[in-house]
Design a protein around this motif. Structure first.
Motif, PDB file in Angstrom:
ATOM      1  N   GLN C 102       0.843  -1.193   0.000  1.00  0.00           N
ATOM      2  CA  GLN C 102       0.000   0.000   0.000  1.00  0.00           C
ATOM      3  C   GLN C 102       0.878   1.244   0.000  1.00  0.00           C
ATOM      4  N   HIS C 103       0.381   2.317  -0.585  1.00  0.00           N
ATOM      5  CA  HIS C 103       1.170   3.547  -0.607  1.00  0.00           C
ATOM      6  C   HIS C 103       1.146   4.230   0.749  1.00  0.00           C
ATOM      7  N   LEU C 104       2.233   4.871   1.083  1.00  0.00           N
ATOM      8  CA  LEU C 104       2.335   5.549   2.381  1.00  0.00           C
ATOM      9  C   LEU C 104       1.186   6.515   2.611  1.00  0.00           C
ATOM     10  N   HIS C 105       0.741   7.182   1.534  1.00  0.00           N
ATOM     11  CA  HIS C 105      -0.253   8.226   1.756  1.00  0.00           C
ATOM     12  C   HIS C 105      -1.632   7.670   2.097  1.00  0.00           C
ATOM     13  N   SER C 106      -1.832   6.360   1.958  1.00  0.00           N
ATOM     14  CA  SER C 106      -3.124   5.808   2.363  1.00  0.00           C
ATOM     15  C   SER C 106      -3.070   5.243   3.779  1.00  0.00           C
ATOM     16  N   ASP C 107      -1.919   5.355   4.443  1.00  0.00           N
ATOM     17  CA  ASP C 107      -1.792   4.864   5.820  1.00  0.00           C
ATOM     18  C   ASP C 107      -2.699   5.652   6.762  1.00  0.00           C
ATOM     19  N   ALA C 108      -3.097   4.998   7.836  1.00  0.00           N
ATOM     20  CA  ALA C 108      -3.942   5.657   8.830  1.00  0.00           C
ATOM     21  C   ALA C 108      -3.116   6.377   9.891  1.00  0.00           C
ATOM     22  N   PHE C 109      -1.779   6.117   9.909  1.00  0.00           N
ATOM     23  CA  PHE C 109      -0.919   6.768  10.894  1.00  0.00           C
ATOM     24  C   PHE C 109       0.221   7.490  10.186  1.00  0.00           C
ATOM     25  N   VAL C 110       0.875   8.386  10.913  1.00  0.00           N
ATOM     26  CA  VAL C 110       1.884   9.257  10.325  1.00  0.00           C
ATOM     27  C   VAL C 110       3.107   8.482   9.827  1.00  0.00           C
ATOM     28  N   GLU C 111       3.502   7.438  10.557  1.00  0.00           N
ATOM     29  CA  GLU C 111       4.636   6.610  10.137  1.00  0.00           C
ATOM     30  C   GLU C 111       4.225   5.135  10.132  1.00  0.00           C
ATOM     31  N   ARG C 112       4.940   4.350   9.318  1.00  0.00           N
ATOM     32  CA  ARG C 112       4.757   2.904   9.353  1.00  0.00           C
ATOM     33  C   ARG C 112       5.135   2.354  10.731  1.00  0.00           C
ATOM     34  N   PRO C 113       4.604   1.166  11.108  1.00  0.00           N
ATOM     35  CA  PRO C 113       5.008   0.557  12.385  1.00  0.00           C
ATOM     36  C   PRO C 113       6.528   0.363  12.433  1.00  0.00           C
ATOM     37  N   VAL C 114       7.082   0.368  13.637  1.00  0.00           N
ATOM     38  CA  VAL C 114       8.540   0.331  13.800  1.00  0.00           C
ATOM     39  C   VAL C 114       9.144  -0.927  13.169  1.00  0.00           C
ATOM     40  N   VAL C 115       8.416  -2.037  13.175  1.00  0.00           N
ATOM     41  CA  VAL C 115       8.972  -3.259  12.600  1.00  0.00           C
ATOM     42  C   VAL C 115       9.121  -3.130  11.077  1.00  0.00           C
ATOM     43  N   TYR C 116       8.221  -2.393  10.433  1.00  0.00           N
ATOM     44  CA  TYR C 116       8.346  -2.115   8.996  1.00  0.00           C
ATOM     45  C   TYR C 116       9.543  -1.204   8.711  1.00  0.00           C
ATOM     46  N   ARG C 117       9.702  -0.180   9.548  1.00  0.00           N
ATOM     47  CA  ARG C 117      10.832   0.736   9.357  1.00  0.00           C
ATOM     48  C   ARG C 117      12.152   0.005   9.556  1.00  0.00           C
ATOM     49  N   ALA C 118      12.170  -0.966  10.472  1.00  0.00           N
ATOM     50  CA  ALA C 118      13.423  -1.643  10.801  1.00  0.00           C
ATOM     51  C   ALA C 118      13.782  -2.740   9.794  1.00  0.00           C
ATOM     52  N   PHE C 119      12.790  -3.498   9.335  1.00  0.00           N
ATOM     53  CA  PHE C 119      13.077  -4.662   8.481  1.00  0.00           C
ATOM     54  C   PHE C 119      12.883  -4.376   6.997  1.00  0.00           C
ATOM     55  N   LEU C 120      12.035  -3.405   6.655  1.00  0.00           N
ATOM     56  CA  LEU C 120      11.677  -3.188   5.245  1.00  0.00           C
ATOM     57  C   LEU C 120      11.956  -1.753   4.787  1.00  0.00           C
ATOM     58  N   GLY C 121      12.658  -0.971   5.603  1.00  0.00           N
ATOM     59  CA  GLY C 121      12.908   0.424   5.213  1.00  0.00           C
ATOM     60  C   GLY C 121      11.623   1.225   5.058  1.00  0.00           C
ATOM     61  N   GLY C 122      10.606   0.910   5.857  1.00  0.00           N
ATOM     62  CA  GLY C 122       9.323   1.612   5.765  1.00  0.00           C
ATOM     63  C   GLY C 122       8.403   0.936   4.761  1.00  0.00           C
ATOM     64  N   HIS C 123       8.830   0.885   3.529  1.00  0.00           N
ATOM     65  CA  HIS C 123       8.100   0.133   2.513  1.00  0.00           C
ATOM     66  C   HIS C 123       9.143  -0.327   1.506  1.00  0.00           C
ATOM     67  N   TYR C 124       9.062  -1.599   1.162  1.00  0.00           N
ATOM     68  CA  TYR C 124      10.093  -2.205   0.328  1.00  0.00           C
ATOM     69  C   TYR C 124       9.640  -2.277  -1.134  1.00  0.00           C
ATOM     70  N   PHE C 125      10.271  -1.461  -1.985  1.00  0.00           N
ATOM     71  CA  PHE C 125      10.029  -1.551  -3.425  1.00  0.00           C
ATOM     72  C   PHE C 125      11.360  -1.857  -4.088  1.00  0.00           C
ATOM     73  N   ASP C 126      11.294  -2.535  -5.227  1.00  0.00           N
ATOM     74  CA  ASP C 126      12.536  -2.994  -5.845  1.00  0.00           C
ATOM     75  C   ASP C 126      12.283  -3.341  -7.312  1.00  0.00           C
ATOM     76  N   ASP C 127      13.368  -3.578  -8.045  1.00  0.00           N
ATOM     77  CA  ASP C 127      13.278  -3.982  -9.450  1.00  0.00           C
ATOM     78  C   ASP C 127      13.181  -5.492  -9.531  1.00  0.00           C
ATOM     79  N   GLY C 128      12.154  -5.985 -10.220  1.00  0.00           N
ATOM     80  CA  GLY C 128      12.021  -7.428 -10.344  1.00  0.00           C
ATOM     81  C   GLY C 128      10.777  -7.822 -11.092  1.00  0.00           C
ATOM     82  N   VAL C 129      10.274  -8.995 -10.733  1.00  0.00           N
ATOM     83  CA  VAL C 129       9.126  -9.548 -11.442  1.00  0.00           C
ATOM     84  C   VAL C 129       8.239 -10.290 -10.447  1.00  0.00           C
ATOM     85  N   ARG C 130       6.922 -10.294 -10.699  1.00  0.00           N
ATOM     86  CA  ARG C 130       5.971 -10.998  -9.850  1.00  0.00           C
ATOM     87  C   ARG C 130       5.070 -11.863 -10.724  1.00  0.00           C
ATOM     88  N   LEU C 131       4.812 -13.067 -10.242  1.00  0.00           N
ATOM     89  CA  LEU C 131       3.790 -13.909 -10.851  1.00  0.00           C
ATOM     90  C   LEU C 131       2.726 -14.135  -9.794  1.00  0.00           C
TER      91      LEU C 131
END
Lengths: 372, 372, 372
Positions: C102-131
């Motif tokens: 989900q995009h940050l701007h649709s969050d219900a709180f000002v920042e992502r939960p601390v576990v997201y900030r610590a393990f995923l850099g807030g939100h994890y986007f990258d170059d790749g492929v999905r099936l």
């Protein structure tokens, strides 16, 4: 008074998405091993009024997790000068050779030919002005001159550069042979006042430069000289001039870089050169295949320690690249390309001599007409 | 569920293209010798709903082959508060003086007056909030207060800065005299909690700072202080209030920067100041001419070695700039400007005292109404 | 031939403006003390043709007066593959857990939960492929696999990383209970080939890393490991399935990071973990309130000098965050949020344990439908 009514007119907006998976990396290339993005493009263009056309092309390039925004185009062009004249000013792609003034996303192969990557930084765009004239003849004939800032073609650490570094004159001829054949010939002469490298400066800068080259990064041209010549020829065949179903494009360019060094020592090369021959066949509206062979013949200065003294050592060599690609086009807006490249590199110590690339190039929004 | 239907509404989109050829460079200016681009602007704006208006202005600046993307505006503004009030929040141009809240591309001259470049970094935009009130009077009267982060106006190496550094209060009055004359007066008072320079910090930072200044780069203000006053006056004449064919604009501003140093030593200047007087005459819809004279009166700290000891030496001086321009407007969207500037610089060691600039400024797409 | 007619079709364009005033700063957060901007977003999207959808999301982030442009999304996605399959390629948000895609701007709180900030850099986007595959069942069931470059999740100074670093498999189930209740469960397994940190490298890099962490900056993940598990559960209640007036969303996620170190020494932690529980109640169309509690349980390596020798010291600790927010929505496009956060941090030496944030998030232009 600060929030004000606006007159709603809209520029044409286009987005080009370019993503890839690549096995291997080539010297001076813009794509890395693994997944990545090519140049993501956001372009806005349109008529400013009845006399001027304007275009802005923003390119977002990502390499090594860095995102760089570049302005590739920010120019105006006259729409209504008399007698076949037009003027373009701002930032734009130099009309050098056949490929340089085309956008990367319309290329038939994953990367520009090696000679373009080496002499023009892939594609040479700069701040300046162009005067172009199209002759009122049946056979297409155009003449143009351009003047540019020239910083991206400047020799490394050039001392006290001219503020207008690059002058470029070009001419193109073209015509048809019967209904199915057409051709174009072009000549380019580029004078680069800041292009002659200095051996002394070169010595100091060699180390970091080497690293950049080996990492495959590509900002500006890798080789520079005071003079760059270009000759290009294009032949197209389409049954009865109908490009809808199938057609063939054969193109070739030869570039020669001269007046390389400020010094006039023995052992220094007189010139660098390179060429390519490309053939692309559109089998049907959905499939195309292409084969391209290109060479670069150049020399690199390496500093070597010899009996306690640092010595500059000029080593010449060739890079030979053969690219074979097959592309699937679902529409004019969507292309998926598979390319196999065989590389024989005596110059840059590329670690990969066989590269496979799988690329998509797709466009959203307005789409300009194709150039010849 | 990830690809979803969208409700198609479109913000107003505008592109501003600004290119130039310049012979010479001025201190604190944003344009270099030779060909170059000014600020290329991409702006999107529109109503968010019936209560809020929003605007995003992205500026792409290129200097020395670097491309920098800046957010000049990213704000919301209330559309329907009662009693003449409005609130703006986010990033926006401070409503300081006459010129600061106007976009660079609407300027009548190639560069902002030298006092703006020195005290406000050309144009001061920042993250913060504004409360504005327009009086329900016949004579135009507005009052406003703004609070900002203040980092771009911060003194170099300011220790432990306040997180809300800048408070700004302003008022403007305006009216008509008969049908052909109108006027506006403005007063601004800006308090900069992080604006007082420290001599000790200054000593350490002098060298690199000097280089930046001499290269003509301009990020943030060059001079800072705890207090900045501004007075501005504008007079406009248009025959019967019709601005279509010809009109005259005369504007003047005076800025004074006080409380410059944390230390209270003898020999330190009490204030810096500057002013300009500008006169632009629209001869007919296609041509305008302008003359502007501006001064900056300031002092620079230089470190000097004197009998083995480093000594901070304060040298005051003036910069006097006279700009004459003639502009051709093919339409509201296209302007080509030729400007001649004469510069008398005792402060920055500018090497050029005569500068000629040829500039185009053209706009694609939506175009906001002009401010007073 | 260079200026050419264009076919006018327009991608959907949206701008998201995010500004705030914050009193305090949190560890790994993206907002600073004082006034500032969150992520300003410019997105263009639309159908490329009948087979492909494309999206470009450019994010402009500003921190410490630096402006950084990031490409958050630049992907294509198939629209018409058979049997419930779809493919996405380019750069996109990994479909990890509940929040990450989900995009940050649709969050219900000002920042992502601390576990997201610590393990995923807030939100994890990258170059790749999905099936992705959606089962043809009544109960919603989807399975997907993704492959990514993985650089932003890489361990610091990882030697000789794999060019395809991250593989991710996930599944989600969902359904309704009566007309007013719905639920979703998700499981994620992420393998990060370049995720194991090395104690030796860690030692060398500790100092600068520490500084980054303490300054609250957040590029990529702070903690990495070879394996990351995620479990998420969401429950929604809306009277008779009508989300127009009021509804409740309760969501929870648990993330566990394993195989942290290349070395197998005693005293090293086996895993890091974290979770959150969030509850947001939409009171009426104009107001919503939310309460979230989140924990991070991790260990940091600190170098310490002990009797002249440098020793690596692993210190484990918890971060506990409680966030309470109340938001006012004038329309679907405008939100103003006030949030109070209480932080109990044993890990990062945060100086603030109570943070108040006032934020606006507003959107111009096209607006995508909400995800579950």
């Amino acid at each position: 008074t600060s929030v004000s009514a606006v007159e709603v007119t809209l520029p044409a907006i286009s987005v080009v998405l370019d993503g890839y998976y690549q096995d291997g990396e080539r010297a001076l290339g813009s794509r890395e091993d693994g997944f990545g993005l090519g140049e993501t493009e956001l372009a806005l263009s349109g008529s400013i009024d009845d006399l001027f056309y304007g275009k802005l092309t923003t390119v977002i390039a990502t390499q090594d997790s860095d995102t760089e925004v570049e302005l590739e185009e920010a120019f105006i062009q006259t729409l209504a000068l008399p007698a076949g004249f037009s003027v373009r000013a701002g930032r734009f792609l130099a009309d050098f050779g056949y490929l340089n003034n085309q956008h990367l996303h319309s290329d038939a192969f994953v990367e520009r030919p090696v000679v373009y990557r080496a002499f023009l930084g892939g594609h040479y765009f700069d701040d300046g002005v162009r005067l172009n004239w199209v002759a009122p003849t049946d056979t297409y004939w155009t003449l143009g001159i351009e003047a540019f800032d020239g910083e991206s073609l400047q020799a490394d650490e050039f001392e006290d550069p001219d503020s207008v570094g690059v002058y470029h004159a070009y001419t193109k001829f073209g015509g048809d042979i019967g209904t199915s054949h057409s051709w174009q010939l072009g000549l380019s002469y580029l004078h680069n006042a800041n292009g002659e490298a200095s051996l002394e400066e070169h010595e100091e800068e060699e180390h970091e430069h080497d690293e950049d080259e080996e990492s495959g990064h590509n900002h500006g041209a890798t080789f520079s000289g005071e003079t760059l010549y270009g000759v290009d020829a294009v032949y197209k065949w389409a049954p009865n001039g109908n490009y809808k179903n199938n057609y063939l494009t054969v193109s070739a360019e030869y570039l020669q870089l001269e007046d390389l060094y400020q010094e006039d020592e023995a052992g220094l090369p007189d010139d660098h050169s390179g060429w390519y021959l490309s053939s692309v066949y559109q089998v049907n509206p959905n499939w195309s295949v292409g084969l391209r062979y290109g060479e670069l013949d150049a020399a690199m200065a390496h500093e070597e320690e010899h009996e306690g003294e640092h010595e500059l050592h000029i080593e010449s060599g060739k890079v030979k690249e053969t690219d074979f690609m097959v592309a699937w086009h679902h529409s004019h807006f969507s292309t998926i390309r598979l390319q196999y490249s065989d590389i024989d590199d005596e110059l840059f110590d590329s670690k990969d001599d066989q590269i496979i690339s799988l690329q998509f190039i797709m466009a959203l929004g307005a789409h300009g007409a194709h150039q010849f």
